[in-house]
Design a protein around this motif. Structure first.
Motif, PDB file in Angstrom:
ATOM      1  N   SER A 182       0.836  -1.194   0.000  1.00 48.29           N
ATOM      2  CA  SER A 182       0.000   0.000   0.000  1.00 48.29           C
ATOM      3  C   SER A 182       0.869   1.241   0.000  1.00 48.29           C
ATOM      4  CB  SER A 182      -0.890   0.009   1.252  1.00 48.29           C
ATOM      5  OG  SER A 182      -1.645  -1.181   1.353  1.00 48.29           O
ATOM      6  N   LYS A 183       0.239   2.388  -0.183  1.00 39.19           N
ATOM      7  CA  LYS A 183       0.965   3.641  -0.010  1.00 39.19           C
ATOM      8  C   LYS A 183       0.058   4.663   0.670  1.00 39.19           C
ATOM      9  CE  LYS A 183       0.214   5.521  -4.685  1.00 39.19           C
ATOM     10  NZ  LYS A 183       0.909   6.120  -5.866  1.00 39.19           N
ATOM     11  N   ASP A 184       0.690   5.497   1.475  1.00 37.27           N
ATOM     12  CA  ASP A 184      -0.038   6.511   2.227  1.00 37.27           C
ATOM     13  C   ASP A 184       0.978   7.551   2.684  1.00 37.27           C
ATOM     14  OD1 ASP A 184      -2.025   7.893   3.592  1.00 37.27           O
ATOM     15  OD2 ASP A 184      -2.890   6.092   4.487  1.00 37.27           O
ATOM     16  N   THR A 185       0.501   8.561   3.366  1.00 40.89           N
ATOM     17  CA  THR A 185       1.391   9.593   3.902  1.00 40.89           C
ATOM     18  C   THR A 185       1.943   9.132   5.240  1.00 40.89           C
ATOM     19  OG1 THR A 185       0.227  11.389   2.776  1.00 40.89           O
ATOM     20  CG2 THR A 185       1.514  11.970   4.731  1.00 40.89           C
ATOM     21  N   VAL A 186       3.282   9.127   5.352  1.00 39.51           N
ATOM     22  CA  VAL A 186       3.930   8.792   6.608  1.00 39.51           C
ATOM     23  C   VAL A 186       4.371  10.099   7.260  1.00 39.51           C
ATOM     24  CG1 VAL A 186       6.251   8.510   5.604  1.00 39.51           C
ATOM     25  CG2 VAL A 186       5.652   7.295   7.710  1.00 39.51           C
ATOM     26  N   SER A 187       4.283  10.167   8.584  1.00 34.77           N
ATOM     27  CA  SER A 187       4.609  11.422   9.267  1.00 34.77           C
ATOM     28  C   SER A 187       5.378  11.158  10.548  1.00 34.77           C
ATOM     29  CB  SER A 187       3.347  12.224   9.564  1.00 34.77           C
ATOM     30  OG  SER A 187       2.435  11.480  10.341  1.00 34.77           O
ATOM     31  N   PHE A 188       6.214  12.138  10.893  1.00 42.95           N
ATOM     32  CA  PHE A 188       7.003  12.128  12.121  1.00 42.95           C
ATOM     33  C   PHE A 188       6.923  13.542  12.682  1.00 42.95           C
ATOM     34  CE2 PHE A 188       8.769   9.166   9.087  1.00 42.95           C
ATOM     35  CZ  PHE A 188       8.870   7.991   9.817  1.00 42.95           C
ATOM     36  N   GLY A 189       6.143  13.719  13.742  1.00 39.01           N
ATOM     37  CA  GLY A 189       5.948  15.056  14.277  1.00 39.01           C
ATOM     38  C   GLY A 189       5.275  15.931  13.236  1.00 39.01           C
ATOM     39  N   SER A 190       5.862  17.086  12.933  1.00 44.48           N
ATOM     40  CA  SER A 190       5.263  18.018  11.975  1.00 44.48           C
ATOM     41  C   SER A 190       5.688  17.742  10.534  1.00 44.48           C
ATOM     42  CB  SER A 190       5.644  19.457  12.351  1.00 44.48           C
ATOM     43  OG  SER A 190       7.058  19.618  12.316  1.00 44.48           O
ATOM     44  N   SER A 191       6.558  16.745  10.322  1.00 45.39           N
ATOM     45  CA  SER A 191       7.039  16.428   8.971  1.00 45.39           C
ATOM     46  C   SER A 191       6.247  15.265   8.386  1.00 45.39           C
ATOM     47  CB  SER A 191       8.526  16.056   9.008  1.00 45.39           C
ATOM     48  OG  SER A 191       9.305  17.104   9.537  1.00 45.39           O
ATOM     49  N   SER A 192       5.769  15.430   7.175  1.00 48.05           N
ATOM     50  CA  SER A 192       5.013  14.355   6.526  1.00 48.05           C
ATOM     51  C   SER A 192       5.534  14.140   5.114  1.00 48.05           C
ATOM     52  CB  SER A 192       3.514  14.685   6.491  1.00 48.05           C
ATOM     53  OG  SER A 192       3.280  15.875   5.758  1.00 48.05           O
ATOM     54  N   PHE A 193       5.388  12.884   4.640  1.00 49.54           N
ATOM     55  CA  PHE A 193       5.931  12.484   3.357  1.00 49.54           C
ATOM     56  C   PHE A 193       4.877  11.645   2.635  1.00 49.54           C
ATOM     57  CE2 PHE A 193       9.180  13.024   6.491  1.00 49.54           C
ATOM     58  CZ  PHE A 193      10.137  13.815   5.858  1.00 49.54           C
ATOM     59  N   PRO A 194       4.303  12.167   1.556  1.00 49.11           N
ATOM     60  CA  PRO A 194       3.253  11.427   0.845  1.00 49.11           C
ATOM     61  C   PRO A 194       3.827  10.290   0.017  1.00 49.11           C
ATOM     62  CG  PRO A 194       3.726  13.495  -0.277  1.00 49.11           C
ATOM     63  CD  PRO A 194       4.539  13.503   0.984  1.00 49.11           C
ATOM     64  N   GLY A 195       2.944   9.351  -0.342  1.00 46.14           N
ATOM     65  CA  GLY A 195       3.329   8.281  -1.256  1.00 46.14           C
ATOM     66  C   GLY A 195       4.330   7.297  -0.697  1.00 46.14           C
ATOM     67  N   PHE A 196       4.254   7.009   0.616  1.00 52.72           N
ATOM     68  CA  PHE A 196       5.171   6.058   1.247  1.00 52.72           C
ATOM     69  C   PHE A 196       4.638   4.641   1.057  1.00 52.72           C
ATOM     70  CE2 PHE A 196       6.348   3.596   5.097  1.00 52.72           C
ATOM     71  CZ  PHE A 196       7.716   3.545   4.872  1.00 52.72           C
ATOM     72  N   TYR A 197       5.500   3.746   0.554  1.00 56.48           N
ATOM     73  CA  TYR A 197       5.103   2.356   0.310  1.00 56.48           C
ATOM     74  C   TYR A 197       5.392   1.504   1.542  1.00 56.48           C
ATOM     75  CZ  TYR A 197       4.589   3.543  -4.615  1.00 56.48           C
ATOM     76  OH  TYR A 197       4.179   4.103  -5.802  1.00 56.48           O
ATOM     77  N   TYR A 198       4.420   0.700   1.927  1.00 57.06           N
ATOM     78  CA  TYR A 198       4.537  -0.121   3.131  1.00 57.06           C
ATOM     79  C   TYR A 198       3.569  -1.293   3.014  1.00 57.06           C
ATOM     80  CZ  TYR A 198       0.056   1.849   4.364  1.00 57.06           C
ATOM     81  OH  TYR A 198      -1.265   2.197   4.333  1.00 57.06           O
TER      82      TYR A 198
END
Length: 459
Positions: free
Chosen positions: A220-236
């Motif tokens: 799948s892919k979705d937005t991964v985030s750590f605190g205030s930083s987010s990264f779209p299109g993360f595969y997991y």
């Protein structure tokens, strides 16, 4: 057609109870373990990292976990790290007919390769996933590539975890990955298992581990985030059948050298490096992605190995006890490939090197009463490491990088009355485990193909 996953029989399962939260006083003993470590650098991601038996971990293992259990899972992990031979156990998925259209069917069953054992030595951090984001407690593993977590509706089986399952339907940015996607074809290298394809053209991953644990579900892919930083299109991996020794974590973060690992997917934004300080159970450490101070570290080069190009290999150049080099040749140190690993507890050394280390330490500690061997640990003493006079032990790596080991990096308490040398002998592959790395800053500078060490990392 229904998906079916034939259950894998596990020798044992560790499902640890979660204690009911208790109202804390203003002086919360865990408050100091939520430091975001911004002093490291103003850039990159800085996540708090917890020892697996820390009472402040979001998913702590029991503090009285027998050390024999740790050694047993260490052995399973090492067995996988040193071989990439697939098993012949077939798998397939079976949906719950009432769970909705996320459940789908595999075209065929395939063998599962025994991946790295999760065991009980891996450290814990939190990851955010979805829009809106929800935080999940995750195992961190430098010996694995694919990141995955348990997903609703969990059509076959989910182990018990702290907090809710990830619900892809609740995220506005979730998408399943079709079988034709490039990332689907990369699963073989990431998991050692081939991908499979559902009847509705959804890519299915299969991640399996040396102790019999496994996760199977939808890429799948979705937005991964750590605190205030987010990264779209993360595969997991969105796990629909997750069974085995994962404690109460939601899943696993993979940091190995593979295109599907968290490191490589975030590299375009943050760069190809990460660092950590692995804490003791009485403190907190950090995992930092994309940020390091190059001048802080002494470096040793990464070396290539035919064993597994996703793992991190370095070279041992020497060791000393009390300032005196061990009585072995330089060829003894380089006789085996050497992995540096965050999830192995006990370091494995070439037999000649280990024998010399054991002898030198026993001589230096001749005034300490000896204790019987404990499992594979054969150099043991009565008492606890904090009460004994332990000589200085240095590990020197190719290029001159040196770990000046404190007593707690040399000996490990196996019970209330016994402490043992936290090393063992091997004739296959040497491994630098996490006991020796604790409290040091360790940077994995993949872009420059080197590993760096610095003292005082968790302070």
């Amino acid at each position: 057609m229904e998906l079916q996953l034939l259950p894998l029989l596990l020798a044992c399962s560790l499902f640890f109870p979660v204690t009911t939260p208790v109202a804390r006083e203003i002086t919360d003993p865990c408050a100091s373990q939520t430091n975001d470590f911004q002093h490291l650098n103003s850039t990159g991601l800085h996540l708090t990292l917890h020892h697996p038996q820390s009472p402040c971990s979001p998913v702590p293992l029991p503090s009285d976990l027998p050390f024999s259990t740790v050694i047993a899972h260490d052995a399973a992990r090492i067995a996988r790290l040193t071989t990439n031979t697939p098993s012949v156990r077939p798998t397939s998925l079976h949906p719950d007919k009432n769970s909705g259209n996320l459940a789908d069917s595999l075209a065929a069953s395939v063998p599962l390769a025994p991946g790295t054992s999760i065991g009980v030595g891996n450290y814990i951090t939190r990851l955010g996933l979805g829009t809106p984001a929800t935080l999940y407690a995750m195992v961190v593993d430098t010996g694995s590539s694919l990141t995955w977590l348990q997903c609703s509706p969990c059509v076959v089986s989910c182990h018990r975890q702290t907090g809710p399952l990830y619900n892809p339907r609740a995220s506005s940015t979730y998408a399943s990955v079709p079988c034709s996607a490039t990332q689907c074809g990369k699963l073989q290298a990431a998991t050692l298992n081939p991908s499979a394809c559902s009847t509705s053209d959804v890519c299915i991953y299969q991640a399996s581990y040396g102790d019999g644990s496994f996760s199977v579900g939808y890429l799948s892919k979705d937005t991964v985030s750590f605190g205030s930083s987010s990264f779209p299109g993360f595969y997991y991996g969105c796990g629909q059948d997750n069974e085995g020794l994962f404690g109460r974590s939601a899943g696993l973060i993979g940091l190995a050298r593979n295109k599907l690992s968290l490191l490589y997917q975030l590299a375009p934004s943050l760069g190809s490096s990460f660092s950590y300080c692995l804490p003791t159970s009485a403190s907190a450490g950090y995992l930092s992605i994309g940020s390091s101070n190059p001048g802080q570290y002494s470096y040793t080069p990464l070396v290539s190995s035919s064993l597994d190009d996703s793992l991190y290999f370095i070279g041992i150049a020497g060791m000393s006890v009390g300032g005196s080099p061990l009585a072995v040749s330089s060829s003894d140190y380089s006789s085996l490939p050497t992995i540096i690993d965050s999830g192995t507890v006990i370091t494995r050394l070439p037999t000649a090197v280990y024998d010399a280390l054991s002898k030198a330490l026993a001589t230096a500690m001749s005034g300490a009463p000896r204790a019987p061997a404990y499992s594979i640990l054969d150099t043991c003493f009565e008492g606890q490491v904090s009460k004994l006079h332990v000589p200085a032990v240095d590990m020197v790596f190719a290029g001159g990088a040196t770990l000046k080991l404190a007593p707690g990096n040399v000996l490990i308490d196996v019970d209330d009355s016994t402490t043992c040398l936290a090393f063992a002998a091997t004739d296959s592959t040497a491994i630098i485990g996490n006991t020796q790395q604790q409290t040091f800053s360790v940077v994995y500078d993949v872009a420059q193909s080197r590993i760096g060490f610095a003292a005082g990392g968790c302070s």
